[in-house]
Design a protein around this motif. Structure first.
Motif, PDB file in Angstrom:
ATOM      1  N   ASP A   1       0.799  -1.224   0.000  1.00 13.76           N
ATOM      2  CA  ASP A   1       0.000   0.000   0.000  1.00 13.76           C
ATOM      3  C   ASP A   1       0.837   1.282   0.000  1.00 13.76           C
ATOM      4  OD1 ASP A   1       0.926  -0.107   2.594  1.00 13.76           O
ATOM      5  OD2 ASP A   1      -1.014  -0.633   3.438  1.00 13.76           O
TER       6      ASP A   1
ATOM      7  N   SER B   1      -2.842   5.386  -1.364  1.00  9.79           N
ATOM      8  CA  SER B   1      -2.236   4.451  -0.420  1.00  9.79           C
ATOM      9  C   SER B   1      -3.218   4.064   0.671  1.00  9.79           C
ATOM     10  CB  SER B   1      -0.990   5.070   0.219  1.00  9.79           C
ATOM     11  OG  SER B   1      -0.022   5.336  -0.736  1.00  9.79           O
TER      12      SER B   1
ATOM     13  N   ARG C   1      -4.886   0.402   1.478  1.00  9.28           N
ATOM     14  CA  ARG C   1      -4.892  -0.235   2.797  1.00  9.28           C
ATOM     15  C   ARG C   1      -6.317  -0.593   3.219  1.00  9.28           C
ATOM     16  NH1 ARG C   1      -0.996   1.428   7.531  1.00  9.28           N
ATOM     17  NH2 ARG C   1       0.343   0.309   6.086  1.00  9.28           N
TER      18      ARG C   1
ATOM     19  N   LYS D   1      -7.413  -3.628   1.333  1.00 10.32           N
ATOM     20  CA  LYS D   1      -6.741  -4.824   1.833  1.00 10.32           C
ATOM     21  C   LYS D   1      -7.386  -5.311   3.125  1.00 10.32           C
ATOM     22  CE  LYS D   1      -2.426  -4.308   3.044  1.00 10.32           C
ATOM     23  NZ  LYS D   1      -0.960  -4.250   3.120  1.00 10.32           N
TER      24      LYS D   1
END
Length: 129
Positions: free
Chosen positions: A31, A60, A64, A67
């Motif tokens: 990320d 980014s 994250r 994810k």
């Protein structure tokens, strides 16, 4: 009694080679949050370029979040965008540092007023934006 058929699988890759990293579905996407944060802080500190580096931080954080939610494809997509934007911001920041060093060296070699050359450097960076 009916004979049972067994499934036979033949590995196509030699042992020890493994799958390529891009094809590995179990690998977690990156990320680049730390790199993005570094670019934003350094960009604001040097030449007010943090606003140009800010989209990398946004992608980014999106990577994250994806994810954490389990959307690995979305995390890979946002992570790739963040990586490209971070590379662009890092190159810009390096160029700015080099330009600042060159201006300071030139101003020091001429024996002129350093504050005058730094103010002209500030206006030069304003023109770049």
């Amino acid at each position: 009694m009916k004979p049972q058929q067994a499934e036979v699988s033949i590995p196509l890759q030699p042992p020890g080679r493994g799958a390529t990293p891009a094809a590995d579905p179990d690998r977690q996407p990156r990320d680049y949050v730390v790199w993005s944060l570094f670019n934003v802080l350094l960009g604001y500190g040097l030449a007010c370029l943090g606003c140009l580096c800010f989209p990398a931080l946004v992608f980014s954080i999106k990577a994250r979040d994806c994810k954490v939610l389990g959307d690995l494809e979305g995390a890979r997509r946002h992570g790739a965008r963040a990586k490209v934007l971070n590379i662009i911001c890092s190159v810009l920041l390096v160029l700015i540092v080099v330009a600042i060093i060159i201006v300071i060296i030139i101003a020091g070699s001429k024996g002129g007023d350093l504050s005058l050359s730094l103010s002209s450097l500030f206006f030069f960076f304003l023109l770049l934006l």
